[in-house]
Design a protein around this motif. Structure first.
Motif, PDB file in Angstrom:
ATOM      1  N   ALA A   1       0.828  -1.032   0.067  1.00 57.96           N
ATOM      2  CA  ALA A   1      -0.023  -0.096  -0.154  1.00 57.96           C
ATOM      3  C   ALA A   1       0.989   1.275   0.080  1.00 57.96           C
ATOM      4  CB  ALA A   1      -0.895   0.105   1.180  1.00 57.96           C
ATOM      5  N   THR A   2       0.305   2.388  -0.264  1.00 60.55           N
ATOM      6  CA  THR A   2       0.961   3.569  -0.237  1.00 60.55           C
ATOM      7  C   THR A   2       0.690   4.291   1.250  1.00 60.55           C
ATOM      8  OG1 THR A   2      -1.209   4.752  -0.984  1.00 60.55           O
ATOM      9  CG2 THR A   2       0.850   4.482  -2.490  1.00 60.55           C
ATOM     10  N   LYS A   3       1.428   4.969   1.819  1.00 63.32           N
ATOM     11  CA  LYS A   3       1.158   5.554   2.884  1.00 63.32           C
ATOM     12  C   LYS A   3      -0.004   6.230   3.304  1.00 63.32           C
ATOM     13  CE  LYS A   3       5.162   4.340   5.251  1.00 63.32           C
ATOM     14  NZ  LYS A   3       5.398   3.581   6.664  1.00 63.32           N
ATOM     15  N   ASP A   4      -0.840   6.148   4.294  1.00 60.97           N
ATOM     16  CA  ASP A   4      -2.151   6.847   4.442  1.00 60.97           C
ATOM     17  C   ASP A   4      -1.871   8.161   4.744  1.00 60.97           C
ATOM     18  OD1 ASP A   4      -4.818   7.594   4.406  1.00 60.97           O
ATOM     19  OD2 ASP A   4      -5.495   6.044   5.753  1.00 60.97           O
ATOM     20  N   GLY A   5      -1.623   9.146   4.209  1.00 58.51           N
ATOM     21  CA  GLY A   5      -1.185  10.492   4.485  1.00 58.51           C
ATOM     22  C   GLY A   5      -0.267  10.605   5.811  1.00 58.51           C
ATOM     23  N   PHE A   6      -0.506  11.475   6.899  1.00 59.95           N
ATOM     24  CA  PHE A   6       0.326  11.787   7.746  1.00 59.95           C
ATOM     25  C   PHE A   6      -0.067  10.662   9.036  1.00 59.95           C
ATOM     26  CE2 PHE A   6      -4.064  13.661   8.486  1.00 59.95           C
ATOM     27  CZ  PHE A   6      -4.486  13.051   9.897  1.00 59.95           C
ATOM     28  N   LYS A   7      -0.866   9.506   8.832  1.00 58.86           N
ATOM     29  CA  LYS A   7      -1.122   8.589   9.643  1.00 58.86           C
ATOM     30  C   LYS A   7      -0.002   7.654   9.968  1.00 58.86           C
ATOM     31  CE  LYS A   7      -5.994   9.367   8.653  1.00 58.86           C
ATOM     32  NZ  LYS A   7      -7.268   8.494   7.971  1.00 58.86           N
ATOM     33  N   ASN A   8       0.716   7.348   9.034  1.00 53.41           N
ATOM     34  CA  ASN A   8       1.600   6.294   8.954  1.00 53.41           C
ATOM     35  C   ASN A   8       1.701   4.830   9.544  1.00 53.41           C
ATOM     36  OD1 ASN A   8       4.709   6.384   8.307  1.00 53.41           O
ATOM     37  ND2 ASN A   8       5.271   7.100  10.169  1.00 53.41           N
TER      38      ASN A   8
ATOM     39  N   GLN B   1       6.118   4.200  -2.319  1.00 54.93           N
ATOM     40  CA  GLN B   1       6.381   5.644  -1.777  1.00 54.93           C
ATOM     41  C   GLN B   1       5.816   6.800  -2.969  1.00 54.93           C
ATOM     42  OE1 GLN B   1       7.913   6.179   0.858  1.00 54.93           O
ATOM     43  NE2 GLN B   1       8.522   3.944   1.013  1.00 54.93           N
ATOM     44  N   LYS B   2       5.123   7.676  -2.457  1.00 52.71           N
ATOM     45  CA  LYS B   2       4.751   8.946  -3.009  1.00 52.71           C
ATOM     46  C   LYS B   2       5.971   9.720  -3.194  1.00 52.71           C
ATOM     47  CE  LYS B   2      -0.226   8.570  -2.915  1.00 52.71           C
ATOM     48  NZ  LYS B   2      -1.567   9.160  -2.546  1.00 52.71           N
ATOM     49  N   LYS B   3       6.242  10.204  -4.574  1.00 52.21           N
ATOM     50  CA  LYS B   3       7.353  11.099  -4.579  1.00 52.21           C
ATOM     51  C   LYS B   3       7.110  12.439  -5.025  1.00 52.21           C
ATOM     52  CE  LYS B   3      10.184   7.031  -5.614  1.00 52.21           C
ATOM     53  NZ  LYS B   3      10.952   6.108  -6.499  1.00 52.21           N
ATOM     54  N   TYR B   4       5.721  12.798  -5.238  1.00 46.21           N
ATOM     55  CA  TYR B   4       5.425  14.247  -5.705  1.00 46.21           C
ATOM     56  C   TYR B   4       4.509  14.825  -4.859  1.00 46.21           C
ATOM     57  CZ  TYR B   4       7.659  12.485 -10.167  1.00 46.21           C
ATOM     58  OH  TYR B   4       8.699  11.991 -11.164  1.00 46.21           O
TER      59      TYR B   4
ATOM     60  N   TYR C   1       0.625  17.606 -15.520  1.00 49.20           N
ATOM     61  CA  TYR C   1      -0.848  17.217 -15.476  1.00 49.20           C
ATOM     62  C   TYR C   1      -1.833  18.257 -16.320  1.00 49.20           C
ATOM     63  CZ  TYR C   1      -5.142  14.700 -14.407  1.00 49.20           C
ATOM     64  OH  TYR C   1      -6.481  14.178 -14.443  1.00 49.20           O
ATOM     65  N   ARG C   2      -1.540  19.463 -16.097  1.00 45.33           N
ATOM     66  CA  ARG C   2      -2.467  20.494 -16.421  1.00 45.33           C
ATOM     67  C   ARG C   2      -2.179  20.546 -18.082  1.00 45.33           C
ATOM     68  NH1 ARG C   2      -1.449  23.784 -11.997  1.00 45.33           N
ATOM     69  NH2 ARG C   2       0.113  24.971 -12.948  1.00 45.33           N
ATOM     70  N   LEU C   3      -1.048  20.337 -18.442  1.00 42.99           N
ATOM     71  CA  LEU C   3      -0.541  20.564 -19.743  1.00 42.99           C
ATOM     72  C   LEU C   3      -0.897  19.249 -20.551  1.00 42.99           C
ATOM     73  CD1 LEU C   3       2.739  22.507 -19.417  1.00 42.99           C
ATOM     74  CD2 LEU C   3       0.476  23.425 -20.253  1.00 42.99           C
ATOM     75  N   THR C   4      -0.542  18.089 -19.929  1.00 38.26           N
ATOM     76  CA  THR C   4      -0.650  16.814 -20.621  1.00 38.26           C
ATOM     77  C   THR C   4      -1.604  15.649 -20.196  1.00 38.26           C
ATOM     78  OG1 THR C   4       0.970  15.791 -19.424  1.00 38.26           O
ATOM     79  CG2 THR C   4       1.662  17.095 -21.338  1.00 38.26           C
ATOM     80  N   LYS C   5      -2.107  16.178 -19.043  1.00 41.30           N
ATOM     81  CA  LYS C   5      -3.039  14.905 -18.341  1.00 41.30           C
ATOM     82  C   LYS C   5      -2.341  13.741 -18.142  1.00 41.30           C
ATOM     83  CE  LYS C   5      -6.712  17.643 -18.427  1.00 41.30           C
ATOM     84  NZ  LYS C   5      -7.041  18.290 -17.283  1.00 41.30           N
ATOM     85  N   ILE C   6      -1.074  13.909 -17.981  1.00 39.05           N
ATOM     86  CA  ILE C   6      -0.122  12.687 -17.641  1.00 39.05           C
ATOM     87  C   ILE C   6       0.256  12.832 -16.081  1.00 39.05           C
ATOM     88  CG2 ILE C   6       1.999  11.705 -17.825  1.00 39.05           C
ATOM     89  CD1 ILE C   6       1.848  12.260 -20.781  1.00 39.05           C
ATOM     90  N   ASP C   7      -0.025  11.897 -15.069  1.00 38.77           N
ATOM     91  CA  ASP C   7       0.133  12.254 -13.860  1.00 38.77           C
ATOM     92  C   ASP C   7       1.500  11.428 -13.275  1.00 38.77           C
ATOM     93  OD1 ASP C   7      -0.184  12.529 -11.222  1.00 38.77           O
ATOM     94  OD2 ASP C   7      -1.167  10.738 -10.750  1.00 38.77           O
ATOM     95  N   LEU C   8       2.433  12.112 -13.124  1.00 34.33           N
ATOM     96  CA  LEU C   8       3.860  11.624 -13.009  1.00 34.33           C
ATOM     97  C   LEU C   8       3.779  10.799 -11.480  1.00 34.33           C
ATOM     98  CD1 LEU C   8       6.182  14.459 -13.256  1.00 34.33           C
ATOM     99  CD2 LEU C   8       5.635  12.611 -15.167  1.00 34.33           C
ATOM    100  N   GLU C   9       2.948  10.899 -10.760  1.00 35.38           N
ATOM    101  CA  GLU C   9       2.717  10.108  -9.624  1.00 35.38           C
ATOM    102  C   GLU C   9       2.256   9.022  -9.806  1.00 35.38           C
ATOM    103  OE1 GLU C   9       4.166   9.936  -6.296  1.00 35.38           O
ATOM    104  OE2 GLU C   9       3.121  11.933  -5.442  1.00 35.38           O
ATOM    105  N   SER C  10       1.293   8.867 -10.563  1.00 32.30           N
ATOM    106  CA  SER C  10       0.476   7.527 -10.849  1.00 32.30           C
ATOM    107  C   SER C  10       1.520   6.605 -11.586  1.00 32.30           C
ATOM    108  CB  SER C  10      -0.632   7.930 -11.561  1.00 32.30           C
ATOM    109  OG  SER C  10      -1.562   8.517 -10.739  1.00 32.30           O
ATOM    110  N   LEU C  11       2.368   7.333 -12.616  1.00 31.91           N
ATOM    111  CA  LEU C  11       3.159   6.576 -13.521  1.00 31.91           C
ATOM    112  C   LEU C  11       4.203   5.709 -12.421  1.00 31.91           C
ATOM    113  CD1 LEU C  11       3.780   8.690 -16.523  1.00 31.91           C
ATOM    114  CD2 LEU C  11       2.621   6.581 -16.317  1.00 31.91           C
TER     115      LEU C  11
END
Length: 380
Positions: free
Chosen positions: A31-38, A46-49, A62-72
């Motif tokens: 899983a990804t970390k659930d925000g500040f709850k840790n 890991q979320k890097k962005y 994302y605004r320019l291309t609709k590509i989400d770097l975090e998701s990738l």
């Protein structure tokens, strides 16, 4: 059995894992970390962005291309983990969008993990298409969408799960439901929208590890301590504004009898300790059943203002105001309930003991794990 639990909200999968391990099963959480709850995870993604320049860059692209770097990059981490998340007997996703990615990437991740394993189940836990549509169609007296619909809160729209009503997430929903064996609800708030759905396998109450949560008999010496924990991102969604209004009423009227403790956005390990000295805990308003914070506080013997609606009373065959206090979206109503408890401290002690017994009877993590196992094995 070898079991993979995908995603984590509010420690649900951790408690389920502990229950399953006590029954000698091999369990892994990715899983990804659930925000500040840790919360603790076996395979953390890991979320890097999330902040600083990288977040600004991600948002611009994302605004320019609709590509989400975090998701990738989350998808890449999942692919890299293939050897560690393959060949499980059972996989359970905690949500239709367990990783907080775009709909297309969530579909890719779901398909990858499904193809690497044998049998896939889904939890309805947290907002999803069916629960949000049910709320949006006004099929409930009130819901988590009420603050949004009332125009109170337009700040954190993502908190309301409205993305699940967008075409790409509706498509994701149908894709997942066509692929899974079935879906399990974690409480009444998800059970009600799923009733009569052909893929619905039933409600399994949230598992609570009572061995880690010591019951503390209420000791009322001087003032009654009221604890109000605020998650800033969900301020209106949880009804914190109404709780604060009720607290103003009660402190003005009974300042000599109450002490209010307010905390904001604490990590889980700090939060669970922060209310140790409290007698009453204010949890959330727009709910029909208790979420995880409420259940854990009840296990520790706190008198909790939370979702305890008529539907919940009927499901468990309970009498109102004996296990938890139903927090209606009305500050004066909440203040009156607080005043009733302040003037009747014996009721606090009685409800506290009842709450612990209720958790042990209906939410014990080992019994919950057995119910999950029985449900999965029926459909393997």
């Amino acid at each position: 059995m070898k079991i993979l639990l995908v995603g984590e909200y509010s420690r649900l999968h951790n408690s389920l894992k502990e229950g399953l391990q006590s029954l000698d099963h091999d369990v892994t959480i990715v899983a990804t970390k659930d925000g500040f709850k840790n919360y603790e995870l076996d395979l953390p993604i890991q979320k890097k962005y999330e902040k600083g320049f990288s977040k600004k860059l991600k948002n611009l692209i994302y605004r320019l291309t609709k590509i989400d770097l975090e998701s990738l990059q989350i998808k890449k981490q999942i692919i890299d983990l293939k050897p560690k998340i393959s060949d499980f007997d059972v996989v359970q996703f905690i949500n239709e969008a367990s990783f907080g990615c775009t709909a297309s990437i969530e579909k890719d991740i779901f398909d990858l993990i499904s193809n690497w394993n044998k049998t896939v189940f889904l939890l309805s836990c947290g907002t999803d298409y069916i629960s949000i549509k049910y709320a949006n169609d006004n099929k409930l007296r009130y819901s988590i969408l009420t603050p949004y619909k009332n125009g109170k809160d337009r700040t954190f729209l993502s908190a309301y799960g409205l993305k699940f009503l967008q075409p790409d997430f509706i498509k994701l929903h149908h894709h997942i439901y066509n692929s899974i064996i079935g879906v399990i609800a974690s409480d009444l708030d998800y059970h009600l929208p799923l009733k009569n759905h052909p893929k619905y396998l039933g409600l399994i109450p949230n598992p609570i590890n009572t061995e880690q949560l010591e019951f503390q008999k209420l000791n009322i010496k001087d003032k009654i301590v009221i604890f109000h924990g605020i998650n800033s991102n969900n301020y209106f969604k949880k009804g914190n504004d109404i709780f604060e209004e009720a607290l103003k009423i009660i402190t003005k009227k009974h300042s000599d009898k109450v002490e209010v403790l307010t905390v904001r956005s604490l990590p889980y390990k700090d939060y669970i300790k922060a209310y140790n000295e409290a007698h009453i805990l204010l949890d959330q308003i727009y709910a029909y059943d208790q979420g995880y914070n409420a259940l854990e506080a009840m296990a520790k013997g706190k008198v909790v203002f939370t979702g305890a609606e008529q539907e919940w009373l009927e499901y468990y065959n309970l009498t109102k105001d004996t296990i938890a206090i139903n927090a209606l979206p009305n500050a004066e109503h909440i203040a009156k309930k607080l005043e009733w408890l302040i003037e009747n401290p014996d009721k606090l002690i009685e409800i506290s003991s009842n709450a612990r017994r209720f958790i042990e009877e209906h939410h014990d993590y080992r019994n919950s794990a057995k119910t999950y196992l029985n449900t999965w094995q029926k459909h393997l």
